[in-house]
Design a protein around this motif. Structure first.
Motif, mmCIF file in Angstrom:
data_model
loop_
_atom_site.group_PDB
_atom_site.id
_atom_site.type_symbol
_atom_site.label_atom_id
_atom_site.label_comp_id
_atom_site.label_asym_id
_atom_site.label_seq_id
_atom_site.Cartn_x
_atom_site.Cartn_y
_atom_site.Cartn_z
ATOM 1 N N TYR A 133 0.815 -1.224 0.000
ATOM 2 C CA TYR A 133 0.000 0.000 0.000
ATOM 3 C C TYR A 133 0.854 1.282 0.000
ATOM 4 O O TYR A 133 0.626 2.183 -0.809
ATOM 5 C CB TYR A 133 -0.876 0.034 1.252
ATOM 6 C CG TYR A 133 -2.260 -0.579 1.200
ATOM 7 C CD1 TYR A 133 -2.948 -0.809 0.014
ATOM 8 C CD2 TYR A 133 -2.910 -0.892 2.401
ATOM 9 C CE1 TYR A 133 -4.221 -1.348 0.040
ATOM 10 C CE2 TYR A 133 -4.195 -1.423 2.421
ATOM 11 C CZ TYR A 133 -4.848 -1.651 1.234
ATOM 12 O OH TYR A 133 -6.117 -2.168 1.249
ATOM 13 N N PRO A 134 1.802 1.423 0.943
ATOM 14 C CA PRO A 134 2.485 2.725 1.042
ATOM 15 C C PRO A 134 3.304 3.069 -0.198
ATOM 16 O O PRO A 134 3.315 4.207 -0.630
ATOM 17 C CB PRO A 134 3.378 2.572 2.267
ATOM 18 C CG PRO A 134 2.801 1.440 3.050
ATOM 19 C CD PRO A 134 2.231 0.517 2.016
ATOM 20 N N ALA A 135 4.013 2.088 -0.754
ATOM 21 C CA ALA A 135 4.820 2.255 -1.972
ATOM 22 C C ALA A 135 5.770 1.075 -2.046
ATOM 23 O O ALA A 135 5.721 0.186 -1.196
ATOM 24 C CB ALA A 135 5.600 3.568 -1.967
ATOM 25 N N PHE A 136 6.646 1.072 -3.064
ATOM 26 C CA PHE A 136 7.578 -0.042 -3.244
ATOM 27 C C PHE A 136 8.909 0.281 -2.562
ATOM 28 O O PHE A 136 9.497 1.336 -2.798
ATOM 29 C CB PHE A 136 7.801 -0.299 -4.735
ATOM 30 C CG PHE A 136 8.805 -1.373 -4.999
ATOM 31 C CD1 PHE A 136 8.497 -2.690 -4.737
ATOM 32 C CD2 PHE A 136 10.063 -1.060 -5.478
ATOM 33 C CE1 PHE A 136 9.423 -3.698 -4.956
ATOM 34 C CE2 PHE A 136 10.995 -2.053 -5.709
ATOM 35 C CZ PHE A 136 10.665 -3.376 -5.450
ATOM 36 N N ASP A 137 9.377 -0.658 -1.742
ATOM 37 C CA ASP A 137 10.626 -0.459 -1.004
ATOM 38 C C ASP A 137 11.480 -1.718 -1.183
ATOM 39 O O ASP A 137 11.052 -2.816 -0.807
ATOM 40 C CB ASP A 137 10.292 -0.234 0.479
ATOM 41 C CG ASP A 137 11.513 0.152 1.291
ATOM 42 O OD1 ASP A 137 12.643 0.016 0.782
ATOM 43 O OD2 ASP A 137 11.326 0.585 2.447
ATOM 44 N N LEU A 138 12.681 -1.568 -1.769
ATOM 45 C CA LEU A 138 13.550 -2.731 -1.991
ATOM 46 C C LEU A 138 13.875 -3.467 -0.692
ATOM 47 O O LEU A 138 14.100 -4.681 -0.681
ATOM 48 C CB LEU A 138 14.851 -2.297 -2.673
ATOM 49 C CG LEU A 138 14.833 -2.228 -4.202
ATOM 50 C CD1 LEU A 138 16.177 -1.742 -4.726
ATOM 51 C CD2 LEU A 138 14.487 -3.569 -4.836
ATOM 52 N N ASP A 164 11.852 -4.204 1.556
ATOM 53 C CA ASP A 164 10.808 -5.213 1.761
ATOM 54 C C ASP A 164 11.067 -6.457 0.923
ATOM 55 O O ASP A 164 10.736 -7.571 1.320
ATOM 56 C CB ASP A 164 9.431 -4.634 1.403
ATOM 57 C CG ASP A 164 8.998 -3.562 2.376
ATOM 58 O OD1 ASP A 164 9.388 -3.633 3.550
ATOM 59 O OD2 ASP A 164 8.271 -2.643 1.949
ATOM 60 N N LEU A 193 8.551 -7.902 -10.723
ATOM 61 C CA LEU A 193 9.868 -7.393 -10.343
ATOM 62 C C LEU A 193 10.976 -8.072 -11.140
ATOM 63 O O LEU A 193 11.902 -7.414 -11.619
ATOM 64 C CB LEU A 193 10.091 -7.574 -8.833
ATOM 65 C CG LEU A 193 11.409 -7.019 -8.316
ATOM 66 C CD1 LEU A 193 11.530 -5.516 -8.581
ATOM 67 C CD2 LEU A 193 11.559 -7.288 -6.817
ATOM 68 N N ASP A 253 20.740 4.958 -10.927
ATOM 69 C CA ASP A 253 21.867 4.286 -10.268
ATOM 70 C C ASP A 253 22.003 2.820 -10.634
ATOM 71 O O ASP A 253 23.103 2.281 -10.656
ATOM 72 C CB ASP A 253 21.686 4.375 -8.737
ATOM 73 C CG ASP A 253 21.735 5.812 -8.251
ATOM 74 O OD1 ASP A 253 22.334 6.642 -8.959
ATOM 75 O OD2 ASP A 253 21.173 6.097 -7.182
ATOM 76 N N MET A 254 20.889 2.158 -10.867
ATOM 77 C CA MET A 254 20.925 0.701 -11.087
ATOM 78 C C MET A 254 20.148 0.363 -12.355
ATOM 79 O O MET A 254 19.259 1.128 -12.737
ATOM 80 C CB MET A 254 20.254 -0.016 -9.914
ATOM 81 C CG MET A 254 21.059 0.013 -8.645
ATOM 82 S SD MET A 254 20.241 -1.000 -7.387
ATOM 83 C CE MET A 254 18.796 -0.062 -7.007
ATOM 84 N N PRO A 266 14.419 -2.596 -14.071
ATOM 85 C CA PRO A 266 13.639 -3.725 -14.593
ATOM 86 C C PRO A 266 12.487 -3.227 -15.452
ATOM 87 O O PRO A 266 12.029 -2.092 -15.298
ATOM 88 C CB PRO A 266 13.129 -4.406 -13.322
ATOM 89 C CG PRO A 266 13.090 -3.333 -12.295
ATOM 90 C CD PRO A 266 14.200 -2.371 -12.641
ATOM 91 N N LEU A 285 9.488 -4.200 -15.240
ATOM 92 C CA LEU A 285 8.295 -4.234 -14.395
ATOM 93 C C LEU A 285 7.078 -4.645 -15.246
ATOM 94 O O LEU A 285 6.272 -3.821 -15.666
ATOM 95 C CB LEU A 285 8.049 -2.912 -13.670
ATOM 96 C CG LEU A 285 7.466 -3.105 -12.262
ATOM 97 C CD1 LEU A 285 8.505 -3.666 -11.311
ATOM 98 C CD2 LEU A 285 6.900 -1.829 -11.698
ATOM 99 N N GLN A 311 5.674 7.292 -6.974
ATOM 100 C CA GLN A 311 7.086 6.980 -6.794
ATOM 101 C C GLN A 311 7.842 6.978 -8.130
ATOM 102 O O GLN A 311 8.945 7.497 -8.209
ATOM 103 C CB GLN A 311 7.142 5.576 -6.181
ATOM 104 C CG GLN A 311 8.368 5.223 -5.458
ATOM 105 C CD GLN A 311 8.182 3.879 -4.760
ATOM 106 O OE1 GLN A 311 7.114 3.248 -4.821
ATOM 107 N NE2 GLN A 311 9.220 3.437 -4.105
ATOM 108 N N PHE A 312 7.224 6.390 -9.163
ATOM 109 C CA PHE A 312 7.951 6.197 -10.417
ATOM 110 C C PHE A 312 7.576 7.216 -11.499
ATOM 111 O O PHE A 312 8.381 7.532 -12.359
ATOM 112 C CB PHE A 312 7.706 4.773 -10.933
ATOM 113 C CG PHE A 312 8.249 3.722 -10.015
ATOM 114 C CD1 PHE A 312 9.615 3.513 -9.924
ATOM 115 C CD2 PHE A 312 7.407 2.978 -9.218
ATOM 116 C CE1 PHE A 312 10.134 2.557 -9.058
ATOM 117 C CE2 PHE A 312 7.908 2.014 -8.348
ATOM 118 C CZ PHE A 312 9.270 1.803 -8.265
#
Lengths: 466, 120
Positions: free
Chosen positions: A221-226, A228, A281, A314-315, A318, A320, A406-407
């Motif tokens: 829900y809050p957003a995507f966090d690596l 996690d 992912l 930076d990286m 993907p 997605l 976020q994106f």
């Protein structure tokens, strides 16, 4: 707007008498849908304001897709929800082709869940161009079954409705069943069968259902966090269920190459045990099938989308892979790589060996085409829908409000768009239709996001055949 | 029932001050006053309603600056917030009942501060 019978009636255009024992909703076979369905003239599209500065409830947009109409490419009606904050996401019909034997049942009501609110809405779409909200199931009624965060809605062949639920706010998820009067029947499966949930599809002739895993609501829900992902809070398994018993028969762990399996589709032909699942992912496509000799399902990576270097990031990024669908003739698999800005089609005539047919680069982080009719495309292709005849592919650009922010933060200010590609199934090619644009940036209350798309009389992502 | 003055501050410079009872959440009080704040699940799971504490003060006899967990009691666990967010003063207004007078940053941009694009 033309006066096609589909605009004013819950009955599709085709003649049921042409088919044996076919008295109910939908089409007797996938091929019948292709031949008899007619061109899509309206679309229902999930539209949302949750989490933005626009102080208005989410709505279902009715979009005019009839090129002969004066309002072609316009939102011609909006069915507003009674509350703010729902995050309308995925939705489905009370009946589809899986009930085509059920006399008296009609594909008339849309079940529209709020992903964030856990509120369930029922819309009467008997008048295809002017549907109306008729019932609301409040979140507290849903929470009584220790379930929340509704996602995929499929009708069950005898008139019930089954909704995948992604939580309680903590693990695990499950399935909520509604009866044909849209009352909660209860929990479909015994609790504890799965740890995470997301999408599902069933193949009743094979007595099998397959489900996938996103994560617990408090994680996504809050957003995507690596962080996690590293802590194992996102899913990488698919589950095969006994459809009659509602119990898991087999679980396949897709491993690191199968992280976050989202949309899952069986082939449309009811005899088939083959299907595909897109892993967002890892950005891979897994083919699954039942190994009859071994008496169990197998899954194998069939398509691999490589991460791409971006000069300012930076990286490696993907793709997605967030949505997939299969054409009704089971020949092509389509998908969207939301971050790369790409829609693609693969020939799956041999599902074990998908062959790339074509792709289209538009919007997103890498996409070539960033403007259509002067409108800047500020996000990537996301939810897909294909015409019944497989010749027109449509998509919207919003994934999930917090992930959008976020994106693609500009999408909150500009709104989503719906775009279209013309598909040539004979040559396996895609061509962007630059005359087609539906702009959610111009909604009266302010820019809105647009998500899942459905046709009034059945489509490639909601109809199941027995 | 004690009430506390909660001053809401948007990035645009707009402000509103609410009197919020100790048995109601900031979101409920805002709704009662017709103020549109973002929200989603209303159970502390989704983070849509996130605000950020700018300042909190105790009663006049106890005029000191408070941290976010002194300024609010939570009706339910703030599941959408990680420890780092709570330490930075973020608070979910759908489950937060005030225990002090506060200034809060509000609006959807507060939520978008919580997690950045991990690849960028």
């Amino acid at each position: 707007m033309s006066d096609s019978p589909t605009q004013g009636s819950a009955q599709p255009e085709h003649d049921h008498e042409h088919h044996h024992n076919h008295e109910g909703p939908g089409y007797a076979t996938p091929q019948a849908a292709i031949e008899e369905g007619g061109r899509e003239k309206l679309a229902y599209v999930m539209s949302l304001y949750v989490g933005t500065d626009v102080d208005a409830p989410d709505f279902v947009a009715v979009v005019d897709l009839d090129p002969e109409s004066d309002t072609y490419c316009e939102i011609v009606d909006r069915i507003e929800m009674p509350n703010r904050g729902d995050e309308l996401h995925h939705f489905g019909w009370n009946a589809c082709s899986s009930s085509c034997h059920m006399e008296g049942l009609e594909r008339q009501h849309l079940i529209v869940p709020g992903q964030r609110s856990s509120r369930l809405h029922v819309i009467d779409a008997a008048d295809r161009r002017n549907p109306e909200l008729v019932e609301v199931i409040e979140p507290e009624e849903v929470f009584e079954y220790d379930l929340s965060a509704p996602h995929t809605v499929h009708c069950v062949p005898d008139g019930q409705i089954l909704i995948s639920m992604l939580g309680d706010a903590d693990l695990p998820g499950g399935f909520l069943e509604l009866n044909e009067d849209f009352e909660i029947e209860g929990r479909w499966e015994p609790p504890g069968e799965i740890e995470m949930n997301y999408d599902y599809w069933y193949q009743p002739r094979q007595n099998v259902m397959v489900s996938t895993e996103w994560a617990a609501p408090k994680t996504y829900y809050p957003a995507f966090d690596l962080e996690d992902v590293e802590e194992g809070k996102y899913g990488q398994k698919i589950h095969f269920w006994d459809w009659e018993d509602g119990t898991v028969e087999q679980t396949i762990d897709l491993g690191e190459e199968g992280q976050i399996p989202l949309e899952v589709r069986f082939l449309h032909t009811p005899e088939s045990t083959h299907g595909f699942v897109g892993t967002a992912l890892s950005s891979n496509m897994f083919h699954f099938w039942r190994d009859e000799e071994a008496g169990e399902y197998r899954a194998e990576k069939a398509i691999d989308f490589e991460a791409r270097e971006h000069p300012d990031w930076d990286m490696p990024v993907p793709g997605l892979t967030t949505d997939i669908l299969i054409s009704l003739d089971d020949r092509y698999l389509f998908g969207s790589n939301w971050l790369h800005g790409e829609v693609w089609m693969y020939d799956i005539s041999d599902p074990s060996n998908p062959r790339r047919a074509d792709s289209l680069s538009v919007g997103g982080t890498f996409g070539d085409v960033r403007e259509v009719q002067g409108r800047e495309i500020v996000a990537g292709p996301q939810m897909l829908q294909l015409s019944l005849d497989g010749e027109r592919l449509y998509w919207t650009t919003s994934l999930f409000s917090s992930w959008d922010d976020q994106f693609y933060p500009e999408e909150a200010e500009r709104g989503s768009v719906m775009l279209k590609a013309d598909v040539d199934p004979r040559t396996g090619t895609l061509e962007l239709d630059e005359d087609f644009l539906v702009d959610w940036g111009e909604c009266p209350a302010g820019p809105a996001r647009a998500h899942e798309i459905r046709w009034p009389d059945g489509d490639c992502t909601s109809d199941v055949w027995q | 029932m004690d009430r506390h003055e909660i001053r809401l501050e948007w990035p645009t410079g707009r402000t509103r001050t609410l009197a919020v009872r100790e048995d109601e959440t900031v979101l409920e009080a805002a709704g009662r006053d017709g103020i549109g704040l973002p929200y989603g699940c209303r159970t502390g799971a989704c983070g849509t309603c996130a605000g950020r504490l700018l300042e909190a003060t105790g009663h006049e006899s106890d005029d000191r600056t408070l941290d976010v967990d002194d300024a609010f009691a939570y009706r339910r666990c703030q599941r959408a917030l990680k420890d780092r967010h709570r330490a930075d003063g973020y608070v979910l207004l759908c489950v937060a009942e005030p225990r002090a007078d506060c200034r809060l940053a509000v609006g959807p941009s507060v939520h978008t501060e919580l997690v950045e694009n991990p690849w960028k």
